[in-house]
Motif scaffolding. Structure first.
Motif, PDB file in Angstrom:
ATOM      1  N   SER A 104       0.849  -1.378   0.141  1.00  0.00           N
ATOM      2  CA  SER A 104      -0.357  -0.363  -0.128  1.00  0.00           C
ATOM      3  C   SER A 104       0.902   0.852   0.163  1.00  0.00           C
ATOM      4  N   TYR A 105       0.825   1.827  -0.881  1.00  0.00           N
ATOM      5  CA  TYR A 105       1.875   3.414  -0.951  1.00  0.00           C
ATOM      6  C   TYR A 105       0.626   4.772  -1.023  1.00  0.00           C
ATOM      7  N   SER A 106       0.182   5.401   0.071  1.00  0.00           N
ATOM      8  CA  SER A 106      -0.554   6.854   0.207  1.00  0.00           C
ATOM      9  C   SER A 106      -0.803   7.062  -1.367  1.00  0.00           C
ATOM     10  N   TYR A 107      -0.003   7.618  -1.808  1.00  0.00           N
ATOM     11  CA  TYR A 107       0.001   7.939  -2.748  1.00  0.00           C
ATOM     12  C   TYR A 107      -1.245   7.636  -4.241  1.00  0.00           C
ATOM     13  N   ASP A 108      -0.299   6.311  -4.759  1.00  0.00           N
ATOM     14  CA  ASP A 108      -1.699   5.497  -5.544  1.00  0.00           C
ATOM     15  C   ASP A 108      -3.211   4.969  -4.366  1.00  0.00           C
ATOM     16  N   THR A 109      -3.536   5.439  -3.916  1.00  0.00           N
ATOM     17  CA  THR A 109      -5.013   5.340  -2.708  1.00  0.00           C
ATOM     18  C   THR A 109      -5.328   6.593  -3.209  1.00  0.00           C
ATOM     19  N   MET A 110      -4.354   7.884  -2.673  1.00  0.00           N
ATOM     20  CA  MET A 110      -5.427   8.491  -2.366  1.00  0.00           C
ATOM     21  C   MET A 110      -5.227   9.595  -4.131  1.00  0.00           C
ATOM     22  N   LEU A 111      -4.687   8.978  -5.023  1.00  0.00           N
ATOM     23  CA  LEU A 111      -4.680   9.016  -6.557  1.00  0.00           C
ATOM     24  C   LEU A 111      -6.355   8.387  -6.743  1.00  0.00           C
ATOM     25  N   GLU A 112      -5.934   6.935  -6.821  1.00  0.00           N
ATOM     26  CA  GLU A 112      -7.449   6.602  -6.935  1.00  0.00           C
ATOM     27  C   GLU A 112      -8.737   7.474  -5.841  1.00  0.00           C
ATOM     28  N   LEU A 113      -9.097   7.668  -4.785  1.00  0.00           N
ATOM     29  CA  LEU A 113      -9.455   8.463  -4.446  1.00  0.00           C
ATOM     30  C   LEU A 113     -10.069   9.142  -5.249  1.00  0.00           C
ATOM     31  N   THR A 114      -9.226  10.118  -5.173  1.00  0.00           N
ATOM     32  CA  THR A 114      -9.530  11.725  -5.513  1.00  0.00           C
ATOM     33  C   THR A 114     -10.363  11.875  -6.688  1.00  0.00           C
ATOM     34  N   ARG A 115     -10.359  10.629  -7.763  1.00  0.00           N
ATOM     35  CA  ARG A 115     -10.257  10.328  -9.019  1.00  0.00           C
ATOM     36  C   ARG A 115     -12.138   9.873  -9.498  1.00  0.00           C
ATOM     37  N   ARG A 116     -11.965   9.595  -8.324  1.00  0.00           N
ATOM     38  CA  ARG A 116     -13.615   8.126  -7.609  1.00  0.00           C
ATOM     39  C   ARG A 116     -14.756   8.617  -7.235  1.00  0.00           C
ATOM     40  N   HIS A 117     -13.871   9.767  -6.435  1.00  0.00           N
ATOM     41  CA  HIS A 117     -14.730  10.516  -5.507  1.00  0.00           C
ATOM     42  C   HIS A 117     -14.436  12.200  -5.219  1.00  0.00           C
ATOM     43  N   PRO A 118     -14.423  13.074  -6.556  1.00  0.00           N
ATOM     44  CA  PRO A 118     -14.065  14.091  -6.481  1.00  0.00           C
ATOM     45  C   PRO A 118     -14.406  15.959  -6.159  1.00  0.00           C
ATOM     46  N   GLU A 119     -15.836  14.604  -5.158  1.00  0.00           N
ATOM     47  CA  GLU A 119     -17.099  15.446  -4.152  1.00  0.00           C
ATOM     48  C   GLU A 119     -16.040  15.831  -2.923  1.00  0.00           C
ATOM     49  N   ASN A 120     -15.403  14.835  -2.458  1.00  0.00           N
ATOM     50  CA  ASN A 120     -14.373  14.693  -1.613  1.00  0.00           C
ATOM     51  C   ASN A 120     -13.271  15.803  -1.124  1.00  0.00           C
ATOM     52  N   GLN A 121     -13.010  16.213  -0.107  1.00  0.00           N
ATOM     53  CA  GLN A 121     -11.735  16.812   0.055  1.00  0.00           C
ATOM     54  C   GLN A 121     -11.119  16.238   0.809  1.00  0.00           C
ATOM     55  N   TYR A 122     -10.345  16.097   0.780  1.00  0.00           N
ATOM     56  CA  TYR A 122      -9.411  14.922   1.924  1.00  0.00           C
ATOM     57  C   TYR A 122      -8.390  15.396   2.440  1.00  0.00           C
TER      58      TYR A 122
END
Length: 210
Positions: A104-122
């Motif tokens: 698990s690399y944080s960058y890969d995960t957060m890239l996926e999450l921000t693409r999947r949920h652009p409505e979220n600010q993380y």
């Protein structure tokens, strides 16, 4: 016949500005081996102080910095997180890294999450002791463009970084997963170190006994 000419006024297009407020979501990642009350206190305090809508607990599948022999099966770790956060509408579990598997690399995960949920600010929550390691994180310069880092202040660690950090004061509770596993192996009590539901799960499944 009378020819009536009409003048039609063309109005400039009005730019519609969205008033939809982005959801503010904290991310608390970790092995959670096991999850304990210290994790819950951090999540609650950060959520309250920063006015977040929710905090997602994000168990990792194979963390790059942890000895794999020490981490129990992810199914048990996920079950304990779910037990720990049950009943708190501000808390949820994020399963992206578990479902993806592998390191698990944080960058890969957060890239996926921000693409999947652009409505979220993380808001990515880390301990003050981890801030000095940020320069060594995988693609850290790209990661800071995706999330806002939240640093939990710790005694003995200077709240400073070359990266933008939102610093939060949280009551220091000296509880660690390592301590809990050690106490279980020594047949000592871990009551009040973990939520009762987590304690029950550990006992029923005989976790960390050796």
């Amino acid at each position: 016949m009378v020819n009536v000419s009409r003048t039609v006024q063309i109005l400039p297009k009005t730019k519609v500005i969205s008033t939809h407020k982005r959801k503010r979501v904290g991310i608390l990642g970790g092995t959670f081996n096991p999850v304990h009350n210290g994790h819950l206190i951090i999540a609650d305090q950060v959520c309250s102080q920063l006015g977040l809508d929710q905090v997602y607990f994000m168990p990792d599948a194979n963390p790059p910095h942890v000895d794999q022999k020490l981490a129990i099966d992810s199914r048990d770790r996920v079950a304990m997180v779910n037990a720990a956060i049950y009943g708190n509408p501000k808390f949820a579990i994020e399963m992206t890294e578990i479902f993806r598997g592998g390191v698990s690399y944080s960058y890969d995960t957060m890239l996926e999450l921000t693409r999947r949920h652009p409505e979220n600010q993380y808001y990515f929550i880390i301990g003050g002791d981890m801030v000095s390691y940020l320069p060594k994180w995988h693609r850290i310069d790209d990661l800071v463009k995706l999330v806002s880092f939240v640093g939990v202040k710790r005694d003995g660690y200077t709240p400073a970084s070359k990266y933008p950090i939102i610093w939060v004061d949280v009551p220091y509770i000296d509880i660690s997963s390592t301590l809990i596993r050690s106490k279980i192996r020594q047949h000592q009590s871990i009551r009040y170190l973990v939520p009762d539901a987590v304690l029950k799960y550990i006992k029923e499944h005989h976790l960390y006994e050796r």
